[in-house]
Scaffold this motif. Structure first.
Motif: not given
Length: 182
Positions: A1-24
């Protein structure tokens, strides 16, 4: 997984997105395990530290503010988890030695130069932390996590020159702890 994708997932997870956290968590697990194994010579211990680090990420992702890269933030979590696991293992070993006779578990310091060196390094980090805690994070981020000086400075909120100075001092102090008296 690319760094940009990982950073985007982390931001979504930090904002409370549970699916993004699991994927991260699924995406970072192999890298977290690899980094824990840099600290801990026994694979089971590295797995324990990896699980602790992933749990810490899940519990504290809401504190990730995006001021530094997620990977920088993650390396700090991983380093702290691995070092905490090592301290816990040492404590358990001391407690077990008092409770029961020594089992036939070989000492990694005598069976593997690499494993022994890692344990010696962790012991030296503990000694350094007791005397100069401000030197430990820059050293670990540079020499173990292999971050560049600017990333370390950004994460710690100190100038690059201070980062370089602390790393130099930490290496000098660690040499004293690691080299046998002659």
């Amino acid at each position: 997984m690319g760094d940009d994708r990982l950073e985007a997932l982390a931001r979504r997870a930090a904002a409370g997105d549970a699916a993004a956290l699991n994927e991260l968590l699924a995406a970072i697990r192999p890298n977290v395990l690899r980094r824990c194994a840099r600290f801990l010579p026994c694979f089971q211990d590295a797995e324990e530290a990896c699980q602790d680090a992933l749990l810490q990420v899940a519990r504290t992702i809401d504190r990730f503010e995006g001021r530094s890269l997620f990977t920088t933030w993650l390396y700090v979590v991983v380093a702290n988890s691995a070092r905490q696991t090592y301290r816990s293992l040492k404590r358990r070993a001391v407690e077990q030695a008092h409770e029961a006779p020594q089992l036939d578990r070989p000492d990694p310091r005598t069976t593997s130069v690499i494993a022994g060196s890692r344990l010696d390094f962790l012991d030296a980090l503990e000694r350094l932390e007791a005397r100069r805690p401000d030197l430990v994070a820059p050293l670990v981020l540079r020499d173990v996590c292999q971050l560049d000086y600017a990333e370390i400075a950004g994460h710690l909120g100190i100038p690059v020159g201070t980062v370089k100075s602390r790393i130099h001092q930490a290496r000098t102090d660690l040499r004293e702890y690691l080299l046998p008296l002659g």
